[in-house]
Scaffold this motif. Structure first.
Motif, short mmCIF file in Angstrom:
data_model
loop_
_atom_site.label_atom_id
_atom_site.label_comp_id
_atom_site.label_asym_id
_atom_site.label_seq_id
_atom_site.Cartn_x
_atom_site.Cartn_y
_atom_site.Cartn_z
N GLY A 97 11.05 6.10 -0.93
CA GLY A 97 9.83 5.92 -0.44
C GLY A 97 8.73 5.77 -1.72
N LYS A 98 7.79 6.37 -1.74
CA LYS A 98 6.81 6.32 -2.83
C LYS A 98 7.35 6.68 -4.11
CE LYS A 98 3.25 7.79 0.21
NZ LYS A 98 1.96 7.58 0.38
N ALA A 99 7.16 5.90 -5.30
CA ALA A 99 7.77 6.16 -6.55
C ALA A 99 7.27 7.50 -7.08
CB ALA A 99 7.60 4.92 -7.39
N TYR A 115 -1.81 -8.26 -0.45
CA TYR A 115 -3.10 -7.79 0.24
C TYR A 115 -2.95 -6.15 0.06
CZ TYR A 115 -4.42 -12.25 1.99
OH TYR A 115 -4.80 -13.55 1.91
N ASN A 116 -3.73 -5.54 -0.43
CA ASN A 116 -3.79 -4.21 -0.90
C ASN A 116 -4.32 -3.20 0.55
OD1 ASN A 116 -4.25 -1.67 -1.54
ND2 ASN A 116 -5.31 -2.11 -3.29
N ASN A 117 -3.72 -2.50 1.21
CA ASN A 117 -4.15 -1.67 2.29
C ASN A 117 -3.90 -0.17 2.15
OD1 ASN A 117 -4.09 -1.27 4.98
ND2 ASN A 117 -1.69 -1.27 5.17
N TYR A 118 -5.21 0.30 2.34
CA TYR A 118 -5.18 1.83 2.16
C TYR A 118 -5.23 2.70 3.14
CZ TYR A 118 -7.57 6.11 0.78
OH TYR A 118 -8.03 7.37 0.92
N ARG A 125 -9.22 13.40 -1.96
CA ARG A 125 -8.78 13.36 -3.35
C ARG A 125 -8.71 12.13 -3.94
NH1 ARG A 125 -10.04 18.71 -4.51
NH2 ARG A 125 -9.66 19.74 -2.55
N ASP A 126 -8.68 11.15 -3.25
CA ASP A 126 -8.40 9.61 -3.52
C ASP A 126 -9.72 9.45 -4.47
OD1 ASP A 126 -6.05 9.31 -2.85
OD2 ASP A 126 -6.44 8.83 -0.84
N LEU A 127 -9.76 8.42 -5.55
CA LEU A 127 -10.89 8.04 -6.52
C LEU A 127 -10.95 6.64 -6.13
CD1 LEU A 127 -10.19 10.45 -9.44
CD2 LEU A 127 -11.76 10.76 -7.65
N GLY A 169 0.79 -1.12 -0.01
CA GLY A 169 0.13 -0.07 -0.07
C GLY A 169 0.78 1.21 -0.09
N ALA A 170 0.35 2.22 0.17
CA ALA A 170 0.91 3.82 0.40
C ALA A 170 1.07 4.38 -1.09
CB ALA A 170 2.30 3.57 1.07
N GLU A 171 0.66 3.60 -1.99
CA GLU A 171 0.79 4.36 -3.29
C GLU A 171 -0.22 3.57 -4.32
OE1 GLU A 171 5.04 4.04 -4.79
OE2 GLU A 171 4.77 1.88 -5.37
N LEU A 225 -4.29 6.96 4.92
CA LEU A 225 -3.61 8.35 4.48
C LEU A 225 -3.45 8.91 5.94
CD1 LEU A 225 -5.99 10.78 3.18
CD2 LEU A 225 -6.67 8.57 3.76
N SER A 226 -2.38 9.65 6.11
CA SER A 226 -1.59 10.18 7.35
C SER A 226 -2.94 10.88 8.13
CB SER A 226 -0.34 11.02 7.27
OG SER A 226 0.32 10.48 6.55
N GLU A 227 -3.58 11.69 7.29
CA GLU A 227 -4.54 12.37 7.84
C GLU A 227 -5.85 11.54 8.66
OE1 GLU A 227 -3.48 12.74 4.92
OE2 GLU A 227 -3.00 15.03 4.37
#
Ligand code: DLL
Length: 431
Positions: A419-421, A229-232, A298-300, A208-210, A234-236
């Motif tokens: 980190g994230k690409a 396993y996909n894990n979603y 903002r995530d879709l 996850g994370a990206e 966000l810090s907020e």
């Protein structure tokens, strides 16, 4: 099978009642912060009678958090805050996310619930390959795995040789990793003449994370011989563990006892039908130090209709298809990086890393897709590479309706990110 059976299997009506009670509590708590004291002035928490009543409240956006940095959203005395995290934005004022002891306990429990659901058990060896620090992925996952009772290796991001050594020496069975790094790590195994599916004891990957495509997940599963396993998150909204897949792998269960979800049309801000993609808007139901009301992520993604065979009643999200601010327009066509990734990953000769570059060229804008070869395809001749570039350009045109230039690079040819690409470089000048 279950970490908290009563909550995970809670009948939907009861879950809604719980959400309503917690929504009232969350709004009352939020109003103790300087920001919400103003934004929610006049809102009477007791007047909220259903989860849908959240729609009567105003949205919160990242800009609000920036403008009220660092303590404007704090709803408890400063002395009760025990941890700071920050969101991953690379520009501008950061956003501070503040946690109390109770917040950290509840976050660790939520993420432990998710890990348990994927099959992680105390007998596992859990290697955490994400960055420790302000990024919520490292510490967030660390404390969840400890809470579950597994042995955690706090390896952090990068240094693939050491990661591989640790995995093999300690008998790592579960890894938590950003998908783009997982593909690089597989390459590092190959460079040492090792095959991660046989030369490790890995059986589960939490990724996850990206944003990443289904094809990327399949690749991680094949290369490492694991279930991924996909894990979603966000810090907020804490960080990892907002929504995660169960063994059915048919969507991510969003923990509805902790978060109230809306999926809205990003233009009209009206709810979209289940199955349709919209922006995820989330309200925290448990956080004390820093409750957030109707946070626009903002995530879709789409809310998936129907029940899950695992029996959990918490509704499922599709994978994240992109971010409303990730989309770029080229020659009048809307493009999401994820569409490009899906096409690239269908080509076995292409590795996990790619970069989309947008530039002004003469009158028109030009799009170039730079893609690395997979380690197995490193020996392709120039002629074969040219053929591959042509086939890619055609497949991309069929998907996107614009024809990009394609550059094929050797494995490791793109700059590496810790980190994230980075997936898009927009060098266009719009003036
Ligand atoms: O990336 C939290 C996290 C850490 C989640 C580890 C999962 C694992 P931020 O740095 O604040 O927090 O970035 C959040 O990353 O709004 C999404 O755009 C994206 N993102 C996170 N998870 C996924 C995912 C962490 N599974 C932003 N699929 C979010 C697609 C994801 N995008």
């Amino acid at each position: 099978m279950f970490w908290q059976k009563d909550i995970e299997l809670m009948p939907p009506e009861q879950l809604r009642e719980l959400q309503t009670t917690r929504l009232r509590r969350s709004v009352a708590q939020a109003k103790k912060s300087p920001f919400y004291a103003k934004a929610l002035a006049g809102v009477e928490p007791q007047s909220l009678n259903s989860p849908e009543d959240v729609r009567s409240l105003p949205f919160t956006v990242k800009k609000d958090m920036r403008e009220h940095f660092p303590y404007g959203f704090l709803a408890v005395p400063r002395s009760q805050v025990v941890r700071l995290h920050a969101s991953s934005g690379t520009t501008g004022t950061p956003t501070a996310i503040l946690h109390s002891k109770a917040d950290l306990r509840s976050w660790a429990n939520l993420m432990a619930r998710g890990l348990y659901m994927t099959g992680v058990r105390p007998s596992d060896v859990f290697q955490n390959l994400t960055g420790y620090g302000l990024f919520s992925g490292g510490l967030g996952m660390h404390y969840a795995a400890e809470r579950l009772g597994t042995m955690v290796i706090p390896a952090g991001a990068g240094n693939s040789r050491r990661q591989i050594l640790l995995m093999r020496q300690m008998g790592t069975t579960v890894m938590h990793i950003i998908p783009s790094y997982a593909l690089r790590l597989a390459g590092a195994f190959a460079e040492q003449g090792l095959d991660p599916s046989t030369d490790s004891k890995l059986k589960i990957a939490i990724i996850g994370a990206e944003p990443h495509s289904e094809q990327t997940r399949k690749r991680v599963e094949e290369l490492f011989g694991v279930k991924a396993y996909n894990n979603y998150g966000l810090s907020e909204l804490n960080g990892p563990g907002v929504a995660i897949e169960c063994p059915e792998q048919n969507g991510l269960h969003l923990w509805e006892d902790a978060f109230l979800l809306e999926v809205l049309d990003p233009v009209t801000m009206e709810p979209v039908e289940p199955g349709q993609v919209g922006e995820l808007v989330l309200t925290t139901l448990e956080r004390r130090a820093m409750p957030l009301i109707r946070y626009r992520t903002r995530d879709l993604a789409a809310l998936l209709p129907g029940e899950c065979a695992c029996g959990r009643t918490h509704r499922r999200l599709s994978r994240i298809v992109g971010r409303s601010d990730d989309m770029f327009i080229i020659k009048g066509v809307n493009v999401y990086p994820m569409q490009v990734e899906s096409v690239l990953m269908d080509f076995k000769a292409i590795g996990g890393q790619y970069l989309i570059v947008l530039e002004n060229k003469g009158e028109a804008d030009a799009m170039t897709v730079r893609a690395e070869l997979s380690p197995e395809a490193a020996g392709l001749s120039q002629k074969e590479r040219d053929g591959l570039a042509r086939a890619l350009a055609k497949a991309l045109r069929d998907e996107l309706l614009v024809t990009p230039a394609v550059e094929i690079l050797p494995p490791g040819g793109l700059p590496m990110s810790q980190g994230k690409a980075e997936r898009v470089q927009d060098r266009r000048n719009f003036s």
